[in-house]
Design a protein around this motif. Sequence first.
Motif, PDB file in Angstrom:
ATOM      1  N   LEU A  92      37.042 155.726  16.577  1.00  0.00           N
ATOM      2  CA  LEU A  92      38.283 156.247  15.954  1.00  0.00           C
ATOM      3  C   LEU A  92      38.074 157.481  15.182  1.00  0.00           C
ATOM      4  CD1 LEU A  92      40.307 153.015  15.060  1.00  0.00           C
ATOM      5  CD2 LEU A  92      40.723 154.647  17.202  1.00  0.00           C
ATOM      6  N   ALA A  93      37.044 157.399  14.490  1.00  0.00           N
ATOM      7  CA  ALA A  93      36.563 158.433  13.372  1.00  0.00           C
ATOM      8  C   ALA A  93      36.222 159.723  14.387  1.00  0.00           C
ATOM      9  CB  ALA A  93      35.435 158.123  12.395  1.00  0.00           C
ATOM     10  N   LEU A  94      35.493 159.598  15.463  1.00  0.00           N
ATOM     11  CA  LEU A  94      35.153 160.742  16.467  1.00  0.00           C
ATOM     12  C   LEU A  94      36.305 161.296  16.958  1.00  0.00           C
ATOM     13  CD1 LEU A  94      31.785 159.495  17.957  1.00  0.00           C
ATOM     14  CD2 LEU A  94      32.081 160.985  16.233  1.00  0.00           C
ATOM     15  N   ILE A  95      37.226 160.468  17.505  1.00  0.00           N
ATOM     16  CA  ILE A  95      38.380 160.946  17.995  1.00  0.00           C
ATOM     17  C   ILE A  95      39.161 161.916  17.084  1.00  0.00           C
ATOM     18  CG2 ILE A  95      40.787 160.479  18.953  1.00  0.00           C
ATOM     19  CD1 ILE A  95      39.522 157.702  20.562  1.00  0.00           C
ATOM     20  N   GLY A  96      39.268 161.439  15.813  1.00  0.00           N
ATOM     21  CA  GLY A  96      39.977 162.258  14.781  1.00  0.00           C
ATOM     22  C   GLY A  96      39.346 163.497  14.469  1.00  0.00           C
ATOM     23  N   PHE A  97      37.870 163.573  14.467  1.00  0.00           N
ATOM     24  CA  PHE A  97      37.232 164.826  14.257  1.00  0.00           C
ATOM     25  C   PHE A  97      37.110 165.689  15.268  1.00  0.00           C
ATOM     26  CE2 PHE A  97      32.967 166.955  14.805  1.00  0.00           C
ATOM     27  CZ  PHE A  97      33.145 167.505  13.628  1.00  0.00           C
ATOM     28  N   VAL A  98      37.386 165.160  16.559  1.00  0.00           N
ATOM     29  CA  VAL A  98      37.439 166.303  17.795  1.00  0.00           C
ATOM     30  C   VAL A  98      38.886 166.631  17.794  1.00  0.00           C
ATOM     31  CG1 VAL A  98      37.688 166.025  20.367  1.00  0.00           C
ATOM     32  CG2 VAL A  98      35.617 164.791  19.280  1.00  0.00           C
ATOM     33  N   LEU A  99      40.046 166.053  17.387  1.00  0.00           N
ATOM     34  CA  LEU A  99      41.372 166.413  17.435  1.00  0.00           C
ATOM     35  C   LEU A  99      41.375 167.457  16.228  1.00  0.00           C
ATOM     36  CD1 LEU A  99      43.443 163.298  18.046  1.00  0.00           C
ATOM     37  CD2 LEU A  99      43.090 165.063  19.701  1.00  0.00           C
TER      38      LEU A  99
ATOM     39  N   GLY B  68      40.138 155.574   7.190  1.00  0.00           N
ATOM     40  CA  GLY B  68      40.560 154.415   8.042  1.00  0.00           C
ATOM     41  C   GLY B  68      39.145 153.639   8.728  1.00  0.00           C
ATOM     42  N   PRO B  69      38.768 154.309   9.536  1.00  0.00           N
ATOM     43  CA  PRO B  69      37.403 153.704  10.380  1.00  0.00           C
ATOM     44  C   PRO B  69      36.444 153.647   9.195  1.00  0.00           C
ATOM     45  CG  PRO B  69      38.308 155.354  11.684  1.00  0.00           C
ATOM     46  CD  PRO B  69      39.020 155.420  10.483  1.00  0.00           C
ATOM     47  N   GLY B  70      36.449 154.359   8.142  1.00  0.00           N
ATOM     48  CA  GLY B  70      35.236 154.262   7.280  1.00  0.00           C
ATOM     49  C   GLY B  70      35.534 152.959   6.487  1.00  0.00           C
ATOM     50  N   VAL B  71      36.782 152.614   6.131  1.00  0.00           N
ATOM     51  CA  VAL B  71      37.014 151.565   5.469  1.00  0.00           C
ATOM     52  C   VAL B  71      36.780 150.221   6.077  1.00  0.00           C
ATOM     53  CG1 VAL B  71      38.743 150.198   4.226  1.00  0.00           C
ATOM     54  CG2 VAL B  71      38.525 152.513   3.644  1.00  0.00           C
ATOM     55  N   GLY B  72      37.022 150.632   7.358  1.00  0.00           N
ATOM     56  CA  GLY B  72      36.964 149.374   8.533  1.00  0.00           C
ATOM     57  C   GLY B  72      35.495 148.930   8.669  1.00  0.00           C
ATOM     58  N   ILE B  73      34.615 150.050   9.013  1.00  0.00           N
ATOM     59  CA  ILE B  73      33.214 149.805   8.860  1.00  0.00           C
ATOM     60  C   ILE B  73      32.731 149.352   7.491  1.00  0.00           C
ATOM     61  CG2 ILE B  73      30.813 151.076   8.940  1.00  0.00           C
ATOM     62  CD1 ILE B  73      32.037 152.774  11.115  1.00  0.00           C
ATOM     63  N   GLY B  74      32.770 149.494   6.510  1.00  0.00           N
ATOM     64  CA  GLY B  74      32.661 149.048   5.206  1.00  0.00           C
ATOM     65  C   GLY B  74      32.980 147.698   5.173  1.00  0.00           C
ATOM     66  N   LEU B  75      34.364 147.272   5.410  1.00  0.00           N
ATOM     67  CA  LEU B  75      34.805 145.816   5.438  1.00  0.00           C
ATOM     68  C   LEU B  75      33.965 144.985   6.383  1.00  0.00           C
ATOM     69  CD1 LEU B  75      38.625 146.235   4.904  1.00  0.00           C
ATOM     70  CD2 LEU B  75      36.899 145.206   3.286  1.00  0.00           C
ATOM     71  N   ALA B  76      33.782 145.552   7.639  1.00  0.00           N
ATOM     72  CA  ALA B  76      32.868 144.740   8.521  1.00  0.00           C
ATOM     73  C   ALA B  76      31.275 144.447   8.007  1.00  0.00           C
ATOM     74  CB  ALA B  76      32.841 145.407   9.995  1.00  0.00           C
ATOM     75  N   CYS B  77      30.888 145.338   7.488  1.00  0.00           N
ATOM     76  CA  CYS B  77      29.536 145.282   6.869  1.00  0.00           C
ATOM     77  C   CYS B  77      29.537 144.248   5.769  1.00  0.00           C
ATOM     78  CB  CYS B  77      28.816 146.652   6.443  1.00  0.00           C
ATOM     79  SG  CYS B  77      27.159 146.469   5.764  1.00  0.00           S
ATOM     80  N   TYR B  78      30.593 144.248   5.041  1.00  0.00           N
ATOM     81  CA  TYR B  78      30.526 143.211   3.817  1.00  0.00           C
ATOM     82  C   TYR B  78      30.969 142.025   4.418  1.00  0.00           C
ATOM     83  CZ  TYR B  78      32.834 140.588   0.141  1.00  0.00           C
ATOM     84  OH  TYR B  78      33.027 139.703  -0.632  1.00  0.00           O
TER      85      TYR B  78
ATOM     86  N   ASN C 274      28.211 141.218  16.799  1.00  0.00           N
ATOM     87  CA  ASN C 274      29.518 141.370  16.585  1.00  0.00           C
ATOM     88  C   ASN C 274      29.870 142.642  15.368  1.00  0.00           C
ATOM     89  OD1 ASN C 274      30.278 139.389  18.261  1.00  0.00           O
ATOM     90  ND2 ASN C 274      30.517 137.786  16.736  1.00  0.00           N
ATOM     91  N   PHE C 275      28.789 142.813  14.464  1.00  0.00           N
ATOM     92  CA  PHE C 275      29.198 143.784  13.505  1.00  0.00           C
ATOM     93  C   PHE C 275      29.055 145.122  14.043  1.00  0.00           C
ATOM     94  CE2 PHE C 275      26.734 146.854  10.972  1.00  0.00           C
ATOM     95  CZ  PHE C 275      27.744 147.250   9.999  1.00  0.00           C
ATOM     96  N   ILE C 276      27.909 144.947  15.112  1.00  0.00           N
ATOM     97  CA  ILE C 276      27.716 146.429  15.685  1.00  0.00           C
ATOM     98  C   ILE C 276      28.741 146.799  16.834  1.00  0.00           C
ATOM     99  CG2 ILE C 276      25.964 147.477  17.530  1.00  0.00           C
ATOM    100  CD1 ILE C 276      24.900 147.468  14.813  1.00  0.00           C
ATOM    101  N   ILE C 277      29.196 145.933  17.637  1.00  0.00           N
ATOM    102  CA  ILE C 277      30.422 146.292  18.276  1.00  0.00           C
ATOM    103  C   ILE C 277      31.638 146.676  17.727  1.00  0.00           C
ATOM    104  CG2 ILE C 277      32.119 145.070  20.181  1.00  0.00           C
ATOM    105  CD1 ILE C 277      29.634 143.197  20.759  1.00  0.00           C
ATOM    106  N   GLY C 278      31.916 146.228  16.425  1.00  0.00           N
ATOM    107  CA  GLY C 278      32.961 146.621  15.664  1.00  0.00           C
ATOM    108  C   GLY C 278      32.993 147.996  15.136  1.00  0.00           C
ATOM    109  N   ALA C 279      31.584 148.003  14.689  1.00  0.00           N
ATOM    110  CA  ALA C 279      31.504 149.259  14.068  1.00  0.00           C
ATOM    111  C   ALA C 279      31.548 150.471  15.018  1.00  0.00           C
ATOM    112  CB  ALA C 279      29.976 149.397  13.337  1.00  0.00           C
ATOM    113  N   ALA C 280      31.199 150.057  16.203  1.00  0.00           N
ATOM    114  CA  ALA C 280      31.041 151.174  17.095  1.00  0.00           C
ATOM    115  C   ALA C 280      32.623 151.598  17.649  1.00  0.00           C
ATOM    116  CB  ALA C 280      30.226 150.719  18.507  1.00  0.00           C
TER     117      ALA C 280
END
Length: 72
Positions: free
Chosen positions: A61-68, A21-31, A50-56
Amino acid sequence: MEISLVLAALKVVGYGLGAIGPGVGIGLACYGCCVGTARQPEVQGRLFTNFIIGAALAEALALIGFVLALIS
């Protein structure tokens, strides 16, 4: 197979899929940032900020999933 082993494996798979999900979100934000910059180059600085803030936020979320996934 034990049911606890299956449940543990499903947890890890589920948390791993949580990174999609976060990967798709970052891709859409970059687009969106690229398209916006192409249409109005004069607002490139604001769009990129705004893109940098949204990507962060999405990457958090991806880091939280990785840690979990590592904890469980």
